[in-house]
Design a protein around this motif. Structure first.
Motif, PDB file in Angstrom:
ATOM      1  N   SER A   1     -50.082  77.919  31.692  1.00  0.00           N
ATOM      2  CA  SER A   1     -48.801  77.248  31.947  1.00  0.00           C
ATOM      3  C   SER A   1     -47.642  78.022  31.324  1.00  0.00           C
ATOM      4  O   SER A   1     -46.513  77.948  31.808  1.00  0.00           O
ATOM      5  CB  SER A   1     -48.832  75.810  31.425  1.00  0.00           C
ATOM      6  OG  SER A   1     -48.762  75.784  30.013  1.00  0.00           O
TER       7      SER A   1
ATOM      8  N   GLY B   1     -47.018  81.248  33.719  1.00  0.00           N
ATOM      9  CA  GLY B   1     -46.644  80.984  35.107  1.00  0.00           C
ATOM     10  C   GLY B   1     -47.787  80.256  35.782  1.00  0.00           C
ATOM     11  O   GLY B   1     -48.116  79.130  35.416  1.00  0.00           O
ATOM     12  N   ALA B   2     -48.427  80.922  36.743  1.00  0.00           N
ATOM     13  CA  ALA B   2     -49.569  80.313  37.439  1.00  0.00           C
ATOM     14  C   ALA B   2     -50.628  81.384  37.692  1.00  0.00           C
ATOM     15  O   ALA B   2     -50.955  81.699  38.837  1.00  0.00           O
ATOM     16  CB  ALA B   2     -49.109  79.673  38.742  1.00  0.00           C
TER      17      ALA B   2
ATOM     18  N   ILE C   1     -53.878  81.352  37.079  1.00  0.00           N
ATOM     19  CA  ILE C   1     -55.239  80.927  37.435  1.00  0.00           C
ATOM     20  C   ILE C   1     -55.274  80.486  38.906  1.00  0.00           C
ATOM     21  O   ILE C   1     -55.749  81.191  39.754  1.00  0.00           O
ATOM     22  CB  ILE C   1     -55.763  79.823  36.472  1.00  0.00           C
ATOM     23  CG1 ILE C   1     -55.843  80.376  35.029  1.00  0.00           C
ATOM     24  CG2 ILE C   1     -57.132  79.334  36.935  1.00  0.00           C
ATOM     25  CD1 ILE C   1     -56.387  79.409  33.980  1.00  0.00           C
ATOM     26  N   MET C   2     -54.831  79.318  39.193  1.00  0.00           N
ATOM     27  CA  MET C   2     -54.641  78.792  40.552  1.00  0.00           C
ATOM     28  C   MET C   2     -55.895  78.729  41.432  1.00  0.00           C
ATOM     29  O   MET C   2     -56.096  77.778  42.171  1.00  0.00           O
ATOM     30  CB  MET C   2     -53.574  79.602  41.317  1.00  0.00           C
ATOM     31  CG  MET C   2     -52.155  79.296  40.934  1.00  0.00           C
ATOM     32  SD  MET C   2     -51.757  77.532  41.088  1.00  0.00           S
ATOM     33  CE  MET C   2     -51.917  77.308  42.846  1.00  0.00           C
TER      34      MET C   2
ATOM     35  N   PHE D   1     -43.163  86.088  35.377  1.00  0.00           N
ATOM     36  CA  PHE D   1     -44.267  85.135  35.487  1.00  0.00           C
ATOM     37  C   PHE D   1     -45.439  85.810  36.200  1.00  0.00           C
ATOM     38  O   PHE D   1     -45.234  86.685  37.040  1.00  0.00           O
ATOM     39  CB  PHE D   1     -43.872  83.917  36.335  1.00  0.00           C
ATOM     40  CG  PHE D   1     -43.024  82.915  35.626  1.00  0.00           C
ATOM     41  CD1 PHE D   1     -43.464  82.291  34.466  1.00  0.00           C
ATOM     42  CD2 PHE D   1     -41.764  82.571  36.121  1.00  0.00           C
ATOM     43  CE1 PHE D   1     -42.684  81.349  33.812  1.00  0.00           C
ATOM     44  CE2 PHE D   1     -40.972  81.633  35.470  1.00  0.00           C
ATOM     45  CZ  PHE D   1     -41.439  81.026  34.313  1.00  0.00           C
TER      46      PHE D   1
ATOM     47  N   ILE E   1     -48.331  85.179  38.884  1.00  0.00           N
ATOM     48  CA  ILE E   1     -48.653  84.216  39.939  1.00  0.00           C
ATOM     49  C   ILE E   1     -49.893  84.679  40.710  1.00  0.00           C
ATOM     50  O   ILE E   1     -49.971  85.815  41.156  1.00  0.00           O
ATOM     51  CB  ILE E   1     -47.482  84.063  40.936  1.00  0.00           C
ATOM     52  CG1 ILE E   1     -46.224  83.566  40.209  1.00  0.00           C
ATOM     53  CG2 ILE E   1     -47.856  83.112  42.074  1.00  0.00           C
ATOM     54  CD1 ILE E   1     -44.981  83.511  41.079  1.00  0.00           C
ATOM     55  N   THR E   2     -50.864  83.786  40.839  1.00  0.00           N
ATOM     56  CA  THR E   2     -52.003  84.016  41.729  1.00  0.00           C
ATOM     57  C   THR E   2     -51.822  83.099  42.927  1.00  0.00           C
ATOM     58  O   THR E   2     -51.833  81.873  42.769  1.00  0.00           O
ATOM     59  CB  THR E   2     -53.334  83.706  41.016  1.00  0.00           C
ATOM     60  OG1 THR E   2     -53.475  84.606  39.908  1.00  0.00           O
ATOM     61  CG2 THR E   2     -54.515  83.877  41.957  1.00  0.00           C
ATOM     62  N   PRO E   3     -51.605  83.651  44.108  1.00  0.00           N
ATOM     63  CA  PRO E   3     -51.408  82.779  45.269  1.00  0.00           C
ATOM     64  C   PRO E   3     -52.700  82.024  45.600  1.00  0.00           C
ATOM     65  O   PRO E   3     -53.797  82.546  45.409  1.00  0.00           O
ATOM     66  CB  PRO E   3     -51.048  83.744  46.407  1.00  0.00           C
ATOM     67  CG  PRO E   3     -50.726  85.043  45.748  1.00  0.00           C
ATOM     68  CD  PRO E   3     -51.516  85.072  44.476  1.00  0.00           C
TER      69      PRO E   3
END
Lengths: 239, 239
Positions: B115, B118-119, B121-122, B230, B232-234
């Protein structure tokens, strides 16, 4: 400048929501989320502007949340579990240019399920979603192969839904190439929220009819065993 | 009959503790835990009997908690993060014959770290502890190989400590056999609690001196990218 909070509300029961999630939802005038998640919030939604959408409109929902923040409202975008695992943290950050975003972590449903089954995770583990809406099935199969070969504890998300009735059986067949058939398997429906129900099987005795789209399935590792109706994976301590 | 609660208090900050954890600790007369965890609880320990031990005395600590419950006190056994992942839920269930146990899940530190990054893991992910105190190093290496080959997002726990200075470098060398060198890597020290500090690298640029025993290291998958500082993993949505 308004802020956009991306909040994992935990598995659903109020008690498993974090204090930060609760307080942030309480102070924000706008909440955006999937219908079912909004319903879970109950009285926390009172007096607020609620923007809700149906299933499978995730990107639209994120755009609506960004729009609300751009209009000047402190906004909560809610997901169940943790928003950073199969949740909305990613799409929000992909879309939220120029807006301040705070990600608030939560208890993911595999941990809620694990707590109801005993201590089935404990050691190195992985999560695999069996939904092939966004991920090719071949990638999912490859991950199942490697996860089982390396003897991870495996938590399966989205084990079943309309249109993929056979996915769980296919997944278990792959896992059984590597793990012994007596490996304990726990299944929890509605973990951490109303209507929860748990069953303990092994890889050979899974009741596929019990598992639905709201079930988390946890497969043990080579040391996992069953004691007094709990699943336990030892960490390795001399007990 | 007294009850023994095994509680994951989350990463450390009060806000990321669940409401159930907070309320349960508040109502119990006895708290058992590792020194450092007890300190984190601050004013929640006031007026209670505190049983604390040093590091590496996990089994002794569990026995003490069981003893307190047997003596008739409602007792909280606390772990940071989630007690069902590298925590005390397993040993307690192994030891607690005849005592009622409730496991209360919490936010694990990889989600707190995620957190803040950013993101990252996702999508499908795994956790691997690099501590070989309880797990043979060959098993850890095998898990790293398979996790990287299947392109899981990988969260590394216990990346460093006295006596295993070189483990993280060895782990990254294994991962680099499968993942491209530009794969984003996030490192968060003291995720979700006081003193937190984050850095973003890729597999080639990791600052090994930054990482200490209280750092979580998250390695992205094949789609992970960096945007506005950040990670980010889509998930795969069309944005």
């Amino acid at each position: 400048m308004a802020k956009l909070y991306v909040i994992g509300i935990g598995p659903g029961g109020r008690g498993d929501m974090t204090i930060r999630a609760y307080e942030t939802i309480k102070k924000c005038p706008v909440i955006v989320g999937y219908n079912y998640y909004i319903d879970i919030l109950g009285d926390l939604t009172e007096g607020k502007k609620i923007v809700k959408t149906g299933m499978r409109s995730e990107v639209e929902r994120c755009k609506m949340a960004v729009e609300q923040a751009k209009e000047g409202y402190d906004t909560c975008m809610i997901s169940t579990g943790d928003s950073g695992l199969y949740g909305m943290a990613g799409p929000i950050l992909e879309l939220a240019d120029g807006i301040e975003v705070e990600i608030i972590p939560g208890v993911t449903s595999s941990f809620a399920a694990a707590s109801e089954l005993g201590a089935p995770i404990m050691h190195d583990f992985c999560t695999i979603s069996l939904s092939d809406l966004l991920t090719p099935w071949e990638v999912i199969e490859k991950r199942l192969e490697h996860a089982a070969a390396a003897d991870f504890v495996i938590a399966l998300y989205n084990p079943k839904s309309k249109g993929r009735e056979g996915h769980l059986k296919k997944a278990i067949d792959i896992v059984m190439k590597y793990k012994k058939s007596q490996t304990p398997v726990g299944a929890v429906k509605n973990a951490g929220r109303e209507g929860n129900e748990r069953r303990i099987f092994n890889l050979e005795t899974i009741d596929y009819d019990f598992v639905d789209m709201k079930t988390i399935v946890i497969i043990g590792n080579n040391s996992t065993y069953i004691k007094d109706n709990f699943i336990i994976t030892p960490r390795g301590y001399m007990i």
